[in-house]
Design a protein around this motif. Structure first.
Motif, PDB file in Angstrom:
ATOM      1  N   GLY A 183       0.636  -1.293   0.053  1.00 42.98           N
ATOM      2  CA  GLY A 183      -0.137  -0.342   0.162  1.00 42.98           C
ATOM      3  C   GLY A 183       0.918   1.784   0.530  1.00 42.98           C
ATOM      4  O   GLY A 183      -0.037   2.439  -0.224  1.00 42.98           O
ATOM      5  N   ARG A 184       2.417   1.132   0.661  1.00 42.71           N
ATOM      6  CA  ARG A 184       3.209   2.494   0.424  1.00 42.71           C
ATOM      7  C   ARG A 184       3.699   2.463  -0.131  1.00 42.71           C
ATOM      8  O   ARG A 184       4.987   3.404   0.083  1.00 42.71           O
ATOM      9  CB  ARG A 184       3.149   2.765   2.365  1.00 42.71           C
ATOM     10  CG  ARG A 184       1.553   2.629   3.055  1.00 42.71           C
ATOM     11  CD  ARG A 184       0.754   3.909   3.056  1.00 42.71           C
ATOM     12  NE  ARG A 184       0.025   3.808   3.620  1.00 42.71           N
ATOM     13  CZ  ARG A 184      -0.919   4.131   2.942  1.00 42.71           C
ATOM     14  NH1 ARG A 184      -1.703   5.825   2.606  1.00 42.71           N
ATOM     15  NH2 ARG A 184      -2.030   4.457   4.749  1.00 42.71           N
ATOM     16  N   THR A 185       4.689   1.539  -0.899  1.00 38.86           N
ATOM     17  CA  THR A 185       5.986   1.996  -1.002  1.00 38.86           C
ATOM     18  C   THR A 185       5.574   1.788  -3.332  1.00 38.86           C
ATOM     19  O   THR A 185       4.103   1.213  -3.407  1.00 38.86           O
ATOM     20  CB  THR A 185       6.680   0.542  -0.942  1.00 38.86           C
ATOM     21  OG1 THR A 185       6.206  -0.823  -1.537  1.00 38.86           O
ATOM     22  CG2 THR A 185       7.176   0.688   0.598  1.00 38.86           C
ATOM     23  N   TYR A 192       0.475  -4.093  -8.130  1.00 39.66           N
ATOM     24  CA  TYR A 192      -1.215  -3.877  -8.520  1.00 39.66           C
ATOM     25  C   TYR A 192      -1.070  -3.524  -9.933  1.00 39.66           C
ATOM     26  O   TYR A 192      -1.560  -3.994 -10.785  1.00 39.66           O
ATOM     27  CB  TYR A 192      -1.776  -2.643  -7.826  1.00 39.66           C
ATOM     28  CG  TYR A 192      -2.017  -3.026  -6.160  1.00 39.66           C
ATOM     29  CD1 TYR A 192      -3.451  -4.088  -6.234  1.00 39.66           C
ATOM     30  CD2 TYR A 192      -1.029  -2.875  -5.451  1.00 39.66           C
ATOM     31  CE1 TYR A 192      -3.419  -3.834  -5.164  1.00 39.66           C
ATOM     32  CE2 TYR A 192      -1.485  -2.853  -3.712  1.00 39.66           C
ATOM     33  CZ  TYR A 192      -2.599  -3.889  -3.581  1.00 39.66           C
ATOM     34  OH  TYR A 192      -3.787  -4.122  -2.412  1.00 39.66           O
ATOM     35  N   ALA A 193       0.387  -2.899 -10.755  1.00 36.67           N
ATOM     36  CA  ALA A 193      -0.079  -2.657 -11.642  1.00 36.67           C
ATOM     37  C   ALA A 193      -0.019  -3.410 -13.489  1.00 36.67           C
ATOM     38  O   ALA A 193      -0.726  -4.123 -13.691  1.00 36.67           O
ATOM     39  CB  ALA A 193       1.038  -1.428 -12.064  1.00 36.67           C
ATOM     40  N   SER A 317      -9.673  -0.424  -3.865  1.00 40.29           N
ATOM     41  CA  SER A 317      -8.533  -0.123  -4.561  1.00 40.29           C
ATOM     42  C   SER A 317      -8.237  -0.570  -6.338  1.00 40.29           C
ATOM     43  O   SER A 317      -7.128   0.033  -6.355  1.00 40.29           O
ATOM     44  CB  SER A 317      -7.972  -1.618  -3.569  1.00 40.29           C
ATOM     45  OG  SER A 317      -8.587  -2.553  -4.121  1.00 40.29           O
ATOM     46  N   ILE A 318      -9.162  -1.551  -6.919  1.00 34.22           N
ATOM     47  CA  ILE A 318      -8.728  -1.105  -8.463  1.00 34.22           C
ATOM     48  C   ILE A 318      -8.946   0.169  -9.207  1.00 34.22           C
ATOM     49  O   ILE A 318      -8.258   0.644  -9.817  1.00 34.22           O
ATOM     50  CB  ILE A 318     -10.437  -1.651  -9.348  1.00 34.22           C
ATOM     51  CG1 ILE A 318     -10.357  -2.965  -8.013  1.00 34.22           C
ATOM     52  CG2 ILE A 318     -10.020  -1.616  -9.944  1.00 34.22           C
ATOM     53  CD1 ILE A 318     -12.029  -3.291  -8.263  1.00 34.22           C
ATOM     54  N   ARG A 319      -9.673   1.206  -8.570  1.00 35.25           N
ATOM     55  CA  ARG A 319      -9.940   2.492  -8.788  1.00 35.25           C
ATOM     56  C   ARG A 319      -8.900   3.900  -8.383  1.00 35.25           C
ATOM     57  O   ARG A 319      -8.520   4.279  -8.262  1.00 35.25           O
ATOM     58  CB  ARG A 319     -11.099   3.228  -9.530  1.00 35.25           C
ATOM     59  CG  ARG A 319     -12.125   2.184  -9.142  1.00 35.25           C
ATOM     60  CD  ARG A 319     -12.073   1.796 -10.868  1.00 35.25           C
ATOM     61  NE  ARG A 319     -13.383   1.357 -10.872  1.00 35.25           N
ATOM     62  CZ  ARG A 319     -13.409   0.537 -12.590  1.00 35.25           C
ATOM     63  NH1 ARG A 319     -12.670   0.800 -13.270  1.00 35.25           N
ATOM     64  NH2 ARG A 319     -13.821  -0.271 -12.553  1.00 35.25           N
ATOM     65  N   ARG A 320      -7.652   2.599  -7.520  1.00 28.41           N
ATOM     66  CA  ARG A 320      -6.340   3.982  -6.706  1.00 28.41           C
ATOM     67  C   ARG A 320      -5.487   3.344  -6.678  1.00 28.41           C
ATOM     68  O   ARG A 320      -5.180   3.524  -6.317  1.00 28.41           O
ATOM     69  CB  ARG A 320      -7.079   4.604  -5.052  1.00 28.41           C
ATOM     70  CG  ARG A 320      -8.863   4.937  -5.559  1.00 28.41           C
ATOM     71  CD  ARG A 320      -8.951   5.194  -3.529  1.00 28.41           C
ATOM     72  NE  ARG A 320      -8.986   4.110  -2.891  1.00 28.41           N
ATOM     73  CZ  ARG A 320      -8.422   4.278  -1.765  1.00 28.41           C
ATOM     74  NH1 ARG A 320      -7.699   4.819  -1.361  1.00 28.41           N
ATOM     75  NH2 ARG A 320      -9.239   2.866  -0.984  1.00 28.41           N
ATOM     76  N   GLY A 326      -2.224   5.274  -3.195  1.00 32.66           N
ATOM     77  CA  GLY A 326      -1.697   4.070  -2.000  1.00 32.66           C
ATOM     78  C   GLY A 326      -2.642   3.054  -2.334  1.00 32.66           C
ATOM     79  O   GLY A 326      -3.803   3.473  -2.824  1.00 32.66           O
ATOM     80  N   MET A 327      -2.658   1.507  -1.554  1.00 29.54           N
ATOM     81  CA  MET A 327      -3.776   0.877  -1.915  1.00 29.54           C
ATOM     82  C   MET A 327      -3.858   0.188  -0.327  1.00 29.54           C
ATOM     83  O   MET A 327      -4.902  -0.315  -0.540  1.00 29.54           O
ATOM     84  CB  MET A 327      -2.485  -0.056  -2.641  1.00 29.54           C
ATOM     85  CG  MET A 327      -1.930  -0.051  -4.178  1.00 29.54           C
ATOM     86  SD  MET A 327      -3.626  -0.342  -5.027  1.00 29.54           S
ATOM     87  CE  MET A 327      -2.943   0.532  -6.384  1.00 29.54           C
TER      88      MET A 327
END
Lengths: 328, 402
Positions: A183-185, A192-193, A317-320, A326-327
């Protein structure tokens, strides 16, 4: 208007596993009054620890759009390597653990190599690895693994700190680290990408193959840790061990809302899925349900979770998937 | 609006799919827990030859187990044991001077499978016969192919360690091809046509354990059943026999039936649940020594006395129970019975009558006699006591040379 509808649907989807957990806890309280006794709660916490560690590793691979069916194989291999090398001696424990970690890295790289370099579907590649591991164990031990697990490892499987099972503490620590990383790195955002759109990720300069390799190695290492916990728990080489761990680790992640299609979901959702599954499994045994009923209910819950996902309610989370938001 | 119109059929389809899936799961689960009959072992004989003597050998195994467990009575289940007229199968070696015996084995996927086939090979060397070998890796589907492959090599006889009833058709085909088939360490329906079956009787184990428990708790109390795997015949036969025995005692209440997957880890988790759910549990019927290990650990860690428990005699169990005051009754399903399976096949080829059902009489014992059976020089996975030759145990790495 469409945005409002989608947001509401997203909340519903995210809240579904939480609502399921609450419902389950209420059901457990009504049907099995002893469920909230310290003994039973400790069982739930232990289950959370064991399933959770494997589910964390599985989550990394699921976020890539992959799957790892070799985790339970790693659990068995860890048990065998540790017993065969150490023969129960605490003096050899550290080297034994290092050997297990080495084996975990090898299997993770094998999985990644098959998936990334040879384009083998993850399901096939990791199942082949599972079969390979089983074959190695049988060929090495001739079906009769000898040796014992060092007593020094017992605290990892059966120990408690302030009455909290050590496996749960380990799971919580690993979940926190995984949550921060994802989520933060930058590394997490690359995961995710790569899962959402590998081609786009590649064009944007992300080394998708390297990301996949790391994720598969993490998954294998989660199998090693789960194997160490189990070995410490029982103290024997258990060749029949954890047939259900792969299924449970996938189920926990999916129930929590991690998409099988990749790129969607957060670690805390896996945590909720793990808790829900652990409560469910313990409750069913407390109810006196037989093996068939346990499988039916577990399967039905997984089906329900997959069905909810198939309704295409997007998770926040999908859209962000951006560094700014962050995730986690 | 358009989105709604599309969404509804989609949701309905999803619901239907979910309902179908759940229904299928329920049906499958129901099928998996359905118990299979335990008394349908094979018999190739149509006329019962030498019935009285054959029957008495059958009852001996029940009596010796009853004696070992200190039971006044242990009623054998009804079985018709006869001699098979071997003249039909008497034959010279089909190729050369040496008999070729096919072994459709379980495979060395655990210590039982390893010892089973190694003892067979060891005895084959002693007898001077060649072995054609195929491993099923514990899988009935693989064994179907194995039997076909072995039959295509036209062996003089075939010994099959059955992995499931699904192989019955292939066994029948082999027998119809003129190959005498001996079932080893398992049973198949009579329709398989196997000439003889050599096994330890599941009904005996299930009943004897249950009767011992009833004896220990004076026919009254709460009992938990810990079985191996749902739907697996070797597990279900024993459970069915146990339930039948417990049913004779009005005061015995089977409070739960759980599955250990023959894993001490799973059994320990299950036992921890038992402790929480059934604190008044009086005894635990278990079909496995591995499962019983997990139970002992769970009770010891909870600081509670271990209820009387049963299982098969694994060296690790004896080592775990050593020094505790656990009451237990153990028996064996010896893998080395494969040697007797080979003897039976050879007897057929040499025209010596054999029994259609050779029920092995192997040692049974309780905690009172356990000390003499512990093998500190051997691996924990060894089934004890064993009649496997010591040099073979050492060469397999299961024991150290004395």
């Amino acid at each position: 208007m469409a945005v409002v509808t989608r947001t509401a649907a997203s909340r519903t989807s995210v809240l579904a596993p939480l609502a399921g957990l609450v419902l389950l806890l209420i059901l457990a309280a009504v049907t099995t009054p002893g469920f909230y006794s310290p003994e039973v709660l400790r069982l739930v916490l232990f289950q959370i620890g064991v399933i959770g560690v494997a589910a964390l590793g599985q989550t990394f691979v699921l976020l890539l759009g992959g799957i790892d069916l070799s985790i339970s194989g790693m659990v068995s291999l860890t048990s065998v390597v540790l017993a065969m090398y150490t023969a129960g001696s605490d003096d050899r424990l550290v080297v034994g653990i290092l050997l297990c970690i080495g084996a975990g890295i090898l299997v993770g790289l094998l999985n990644a190599g098959l998936v990334v370099l040879r384009n083998v579907p993850p399901f096939v590649a990791t199942f082949a690895s599972f079969v390979l591991i089983q074959g190695v164990i049988i060929a090495w031990t001739r079906g009769a693994p000898s040796g014992r697990i060092p007593r020094g490892l017992a605290w990892l499987g059966g120990g408690r700190i302030l009455e909290i099972p050590v496996p749960l503490i380990l799971f919580a620590a690993l979940a926190l680290i995984a949550g921060i990383v994802l989520g933060r790195t930058t590394a997490g955002r690359r995961v995710y990408a790569s899962g959402l759109n590998p081609d786009a990720a590649r064009l944007s300069g992300i080394r998708v193959g390297l990301v996949a390799a790391v994720c598969y190695v993490i998954a294998s290492l989660s199998g090693v840790i789960a194997g160490l916990i189990n070995a410490g728990f029982i103290g024997f080489v258990d060749a029949a061990l954890v047939r259900d761990l792969d299924l449970n680790s996938i189920a926990a992640a999916v129930i929590g809302g991690i998409a099988l299609t990749g790129g969607k979901g957060r670690i805390w959702q896996t945590v909720i899925g793990v808790v829900l599954l652990a409560v469910l499994l313990t409750w069913l045994i407390q109810l006196g349900a037989g093996g068939g009923a346990q499988l039916v209910v577990s399967g039905a819950v997984i089906l329900l979770a997959v069905w909810l996902q198939s309704r295409r309610f997007p998770l926040p989370s999908i859209r962000r998937a951006t560094p700014e938001k962050g995730m986690q | 609006m358009t989105q709604h119109a599309h969404a509804r059929p989609h949701a309905r389809k999803g619901l239907i799919a979910l309902a179908v899936g759940a229904t299928a799961a329920v049906i499958l689960a129901a099928c998996s827990t359905e118990q299979e009959g335990g008394g349908n072992a094979t018999g190739g004989a149509t006329d019962c030859i030498n019935a009285e003597e054959a029957q008495s050998t059958y009852e001996e195994a029940w009596q010796s187990t009853a004696d070992a467990f200190g039971l006044d009575q242990l009623e054998p289940v009804a079985e018709e044991v006869c001699e098979v007229d071997a003249s039909e199968w008497q034959a010279e070696p089909k190729q050369g001077d040496t008999y070729r015996i096919a072994l459709a084995a379980q495979g060395p996927n655990n210590s039982w499978g390893l010892i089973s086939e190694e003892a067979f090979n060891y005895h084959a060397d002693e007898l001077g016969v060649d072995v054609l070998y195929a491993s099923a890796n514990g899988d009935a589907t693989t064994q179907v192919d194995n039997i076909q492959q072995l039959a295509s090599q036209d062996p003089d006889a075939m010994v099959v360690v059955p992995m499931g009833e699904g192989i019955s058709g292939q066994v029948k085909a082999a027998v119809d091809q003129g190959i005498p088939v001996v079932l080893c360490s398992g049973i198949l329906p009579e329709s398989s046509g196997a000439v003889s079956t050599v096994t330890r009787q599941y009904d005996l184990l299930g009943s004897a354990y249950a009767e011992w428990i009833a004896n220990q708790i004076d026919g009254e109390g709460q009992v938990a059943i810990l079985s191996g795997l749902a739907g697996v015949p070797t597990a279900e036969y024993q459970v069915a026999a146990a339930k039948e025995t417990f049913a004779k005692y009005d005061g015995i209440d089977i409070v739960t039936e759980q599955f250990t997957e023959w894993s001490p880890t799973v059994a320990k988790t299950v036992a921890q649940n038992l402790i929480a759910s059934y604190p008044e549990l009086d005894a635990i019927w278990s079909d496995s020594g591995y499962g019983a290990i997990g139970v002992i650990q769970a009770y010891q860690e909870a600081g509670l006395p271990v209820p009387p428990i049963t299982g098969d005699a694994i060296n690790d169990f004896l080592l775990t129970a050593e020094g505790t005051d656990t009451r237990f009754a153990l028996s064996t399903f010896p893998p080395e019975m494969s040697m007797e399976c080979l003897d039976t096949a050879m007897s057929l080829l040499q025209g010596e009558n054999v029994l259609n059902k050779v029920y092995i009489d192997s040692p049974s014992f309780t905690n009172e006699d356990a000390e003499q059976y512990v093998r500190r020089d051997c691996d924990g996975s060894l089934l004890v006591p064993t009649s496997v030759p010591e040099d073979l145990l050492v060469s397999l790495g299961l024991c150290t040379a004395s």
